[in-house]
Each structure stands twice: as structure tokens, then as C-alpha cells.
Scaffold this motif. Structure first.
Motif, PDB file in Angstrom:
ATOM      1  N   GLU A  21      76.712  51.132  40.424  1.00  0.00           N
ATOM      2  CA  GLU A  21      76.516  50.678  39.057  1.00  0.00           C
ATOM      3  C   GLU A  21      76.008  51.846  38.234  1.00  0.00           C
ATOM      4  N   ASP A  22      76.509  51.955  37.011  1.00  0.00           N
ATOM      5  CA  ASP A  22      75.994  52.934  36.068  1.00  0.00           C
ATOM      6  C   ASP A  22      75.916  52.266  34.696  1.00  0.00           C
ATOM      7  N   GLU A  23      75.721  53.035  33.677  1.00  0.00           N
ATOM      8  CA  GLU A  23      75.543  52.482  32.331  1.00  0.00           C
ATOM      9  C   GLU A  23      76.732  51.633  31.877  1.00  0.00           C
ATOM     10  N   HIS A  24      77.945  52.050  32.246  1.00  0.00           N
ATOM     11  CA  HIS A  24      79.155  51.420  31.722  1.00  0.00           C
ATOM     12  C   HIS A  24      79.958  50.603  32.730  1.00  0.00           C
ATOM     13  N   THR A  25      79.718  50.816  34.025  1.00  0.00           N
ATOM     14  CA  THR A  25      80.577  50.203  35.041  1.00  0.00           C
ATOM     15  C   THR A  25      79.772  49.593  36.182  1.00  0.00           C
ATOM     16  N   LYS A  44      81.298  47.087  32.283  1.00  0.00           N
ATOM     17  CA  LYS A  44      80.231  46.099  32.128  1.00  0.00           C
ATOM     18  C   LYS A  44      80.381  45.242  30.862  1.00  0.00           C
ATOM     19  N   THR A  56      85.175  56.094  25.734  1.00  0.00           N
ATOM     20  CA  THR A  56      83.987  56.163  26.595  1.00  0.00           C
ATOM     21  C   THR A  56      84.147  55.269  27.813  1.00  0.00           C
ATOM     22  N   ALA A  60      84.635  56.365  31.763  1.00  0.00           N
ATOM     23  CA  ALA A  60      83.626  55.902  32.720  1.00  0.00           C
ATOM     24  C   ALA A  60      84.256  55.116  33.863  1.00  0.00           C
TER      25      ALA A  60
END
Length: 136
Positions: A21-25, A44, A56, A60
């Protein structure tokens, strides 16, 4: 969206076997897997399909997909990986939240190809390439 299964997973309302998991996915195991290691990578925020992704999110999700694909190959020992992403009903999309399947593949796994191959002539290829280039 309140009733979207992937949005509910992102919000923690439904369980998922999370990989990354990261900021976007977010990526997690597919509960309807073709092979062990079959993973999904999603954006996300709710975006129905590829047509709703900005630059972006596009960057991502493909960066996350590359990471997950490398992990799937390393862990499963598969012979290859198929990335599958469908858009709209005619394209085979069944969950209307953008996602990419990372599917480990094995020699002779008997998963069918997606389409019959045809070889258009060069003039037709060049004409379509010009039309697509102009649409960019």
C-alpha cells in the motif's frame, strides 16, 4: 462510492490479504484466483476505469504493478506473468473500480488466450497508427 467492493477494502470495511500500500495504490490477493499468487493492484480513490485516471494515478498504479509482478515471479517461481486490465462491459470489466490483475503463469497452464490473432496489412496498421496518434 459507498457500495464499491474495492472502496470498502480501501476503507478497511472488508478484509483483504494486503501485499502493498502507498499513497495512491493498494495491492492484495485476488479471492477468485486463477493460480496461487494471483494479485490485484488498485488505485485507492474510486476511478471507474482507465478513462478516469489522471497522470499521477496512472504512474502510481503501474509502478506498484511492476513491484507486485516482480514479487509474484520471485515468490511463486512462475514461468511468466500476465497483466490483465479491462475497461467497460464490452472490454470484460466486471468490477467497476480501476484494477490490474497480476497473474502468475506457468508453461502449459492451459489458460486460454484472450483473442484469436490476425495479421493486418502494413497499410491498415499505418492508417490506424496515424489516427491514434492524431487523437493523442
Amino acid at each position: 462510492m459507498d457500495d464499491c467492493i474495492f472502496c470498502r477494502i480501501v476503507r478497511g470495511e472488508l478484509p483483504a490479504s494486503k501485499i502493498h500500500e502507498d499513497e495512491h495504490t493498494m495491492s492484495f490477493m485476488n479471492i477468485m484466483a486463477a493460480h496461487p499468487g494471483h494479485a490485484l493492484v488498485i488505485v485507492k480513490p474510486h476511478r471507474k476505469d482507465i478513462f478516469e485516471l489522471d497522470d499521477t494515478l496512472s504512474a502510481a498504479v503501474f509502478q506498484a504493478t511492476a513491484k507486485v509482478a516482480k514479487a509474484v515471479k520471485a515468490v511463486t517461481g512462475c514461468d511468466g506473468v500476465t497483466l490483465f486490465q479491462a475497461n467497460e462491459v464490452a472490454g470484460g470489466q466486471t468490477v467497476f473500480h480501476f484494477h490490474i490483475h497480476v497473474l502468475p503463469r506457468f508453461n502449459d497452464d492451459h489458460l486460454l488466450p484472450f483473442w484469436p490473432a490476425v495479421a493486418p496489412n502494413r497499410a491498415d496498421l499505418d492508417a490506424m497508427a496515424a489516427r491514434l496518434s492524431a487523437a493523442l
